[in-house]
Enzyme design. Sequence first.
Site, short mmCIF file in Angstrom:
data_model
loop_
_atom_site.label_atom_id
_atom_site.label_comp_id
_atom_site.label_asym_id
_atom_site.label_seq_id
_atom_site.Cartn_x
_atom_site.Cartn_y
_atom_site.Cartn_z
N ARG A 60 12.67 6.87 -3.02
CA ARG A 60 11.36 7.56 -3.11
C ARG A 60 11.38 8.63 -4.20
O ARG A 60 10.35 9.09 -4.68
CB ARG A 60 10.95 8.13 -1.74
CG ARG A 60 9.61 8.81 -1.73
CD ARG A 60 8.87 8.73 -0.38
NE ARG A 60 9.72 8.90 0.76
CZ ARG A 60 10.15 10.07 1.25
NH1 ARG A 60 9.77 11.20 0.68
NH2 ARG A 60 10.93 10.13 2.32
N TYR A 113 -14.04 6.22 -12.20
CA TYR A 113 -13.70 5.06 -11.37
C TYR A 113 -13.99 5.41 -9.88
O TYR A 113 -13.73 6.53 -9.44
CB TYR A 113 -12.23 4.70 -11.59
CG TYR A 113 -11.68 3.76 -10.56
CD1 TYR A 113 -12.25 2.51 -10.36
CD2 TYR A 113 -10.61 4.14 -9.75
CE1 TYR A 113 -11.77 1.65 -9.39
CE2 TYR A 113 -10.11 3.28 -8.78
CZ TYR A 113 -10.71 2.05 -8.60
OH TYR A 113 -10.24 1.20 -7.63
N LYS A 210 -3.46 -2.80 -14.87
CA LYS A 210 -4.42 -3.41 -15.79
C LYS A 210 -3.68 -3.94 -17.03
O LYS A 210 -2.83 -4.78 -16.90
CB LYS A 210 -5.50 -2.38 -16.13
CG LYS A 210 -6.09 -1.68 -14.88
CD LYS A 210 -6.79 -2.66 -14.01
CE LYS A 210 -7.37 -2.15 -12.71
NZ LYS A 210 -6.93 -0.99 -12.07
C1 3LM Z 1 -11.38 -1.65 -11.27
N1 3LM Z 1 -9.75 0.05 -11.25
O1 3LM Z 1 -11.66 -2.82 -11.13
P1 3LM Z 1 -4.98 1.14 -9.11
N2 3LM Z 1 -8.23 4.49 -13.02
C2 3LM Z 1 -9.06 3.56 -13.52
C3 3LM Z 1 -9.19 2.32 -12.86
O2 3LM Z 1 -10.01 1.42 -13.40
C4 3LM Z 1 -8.47 2.08 -11.68
C5 3LM Z 1 -7.62 3.07 -11.19
C6 3LM Z 1 -7.52 4.27 -11.89
C7 3LM Z 1 -10.16 -1.09 -10.65
C8 3LM Z 1 -9.55 -1.59 -9.55
S1 3LM Z 1 -11.45 -1.69 -7.65
C9 3LM Z 1 -11.19 -1.99 -5.98
C10 3LM Z 1 -10.11 -2.45 -8.51
C11 3LM Z 1 -9.82 3.85 -14.77
C12 3LM Z 1 -8.60 0.80 -10.93
C13 3LM Z 1 -6.81 2.87 -9.96
O3 3LM Z 1 -4.62 2.07 -7.99
O4 3LM Z 1 -3.76 0.63 -9.85
O5 3LM Z 1 -5.93 0.08 -8.68
O6 3LM Z 1 -5.73 2.04 -10.23
O7 3LM Z 1 -12.05 -0.86 -11.98
#
Ligand code: 3LM
Length: 414
Positions: A60, A113, A210
């Site tokens: 962790r 987001y 992504k």
């Molecule tokens: C999406 N976005 O489809 P994770 N910052 C940005 C993001 O686009 C995202 C995160 C942080 C999407 C996920 S929506 C249910 C699916 C600009 C994620 C968060 O925790 O790795 O998903 O990142 O826009």
Amino acid sequence: MKVKHEANFATLAIHAAYDAKQHQGALTPPVHISSTYAFESVEQGGAAFQGENDRYIYARLGSPSQHILEQRLAALEQAEAALATASGMGAITATLWSMVKPGDEIIADLSLYGCTFSFLEHGLKTFGVKISYVDLTEPENLKHHISSQTKLVYSESPSNPNMRLIDIAALAEITGQYDCKLMIDNTYCTPYLQNPIVLGADLVVHSATKYLGGHGDLIAGFVAGSQEDMDRIRMFGLKDMTGAVISGFDVSLLLRGLKTLHVRMDRHCENAQKVAAYLAQSPHVKNTYYPGLTDFPQQPLASKQMRQAGGMIALELNGTKEQSAQFVNQLQMIMCAVSLGDAETLIQHPASMTHSTYTEDELSAHLISPTLIRLSVGLEHVDDIIADLHQALESVFSAASGNCFSPSGLAILA
Ligand code: 3LM
């Protein structure tokens, strides 16, 4: 091979922070899955807990594979240090828990987001942190709102989902006059297209799920900044508040994805530029939001701080919300899915999906139009992407005008 921090991006993405000679010549870094690490004595273990030696303790708090990934990510973002996490939200929440306390203020841009907005609004705010939303596309607005209470300014650029840009260097100049950190979510650009730390930001966060992973087969995130801030986030936000630690297997997938990031991004950008040009000339599309279009209002800012315009497009049709849904439903190759930055072209309706954490009133206050559609342009042949968009638009709008056009497959556009 040992590479220096100042090597070119592509070289760093493949080589930084790893010397195969120290690992029996293995070109691919080993995957460490051990949850705990043995000490030679109580004294050595005690010293590790006091930070007096650099022994690994427990996964962790970090692992050798994670350490390689973090150094590579820091090199790509040109930051002193980085901290990898189990998700983008893990990076965002671990960082924010570590940087503010009750009574402090966070100023965030209007559009964020959905889950980031939800964490600020339904998480930190209920713990006594003041959250103010300001239109940061105009740096003057920050000058008017910032005060000694403001400990952090937060923005995405471009923003998810509506492609608003903020001038990172201009905001950094303002936050630099206060005891206040500037934190930028760089997910849409990746470090290949934009380096917020070089532009003056203190902290940069990513959803590595992504483009960085790039193949839709992992969930991960990271934050980069000063060594001091990374130590603080690791030992509090990550260790105690979220526990959002990345698994060794995802470290390995992410290191693999990073090796081709620059090649993939070049093609994402090239495809998106052509798709945006197609959408912009379509009579069925009212607005196309893409920083590479010459009539994009913030195009000069895009040229100033981004190396290319990216792979994300937002659009509004010349039609109703129902027609927008029909358009998405008519697509044959392009899939209706959240997430972005994958090889597959993905499309979704933010108000119903990624940004459904906003109420209807909040959507309008935060400038997210109910008819907005978001397109993550993938790596398929661009003619096939355009042909699919074209047949879906024709199908919706010729049906509306009484023409019974029926699309057949992915005919390449002449
Ligand atoms: C999406 N976005 O489809 P994770 N910052 C940005 C993001 O686009 C995202 C995160 C942080 C999407 C996920 S929506 C249910 C699916 C600009 C994620 C968060 O925790 O790795 O998903 O990142 O826009």
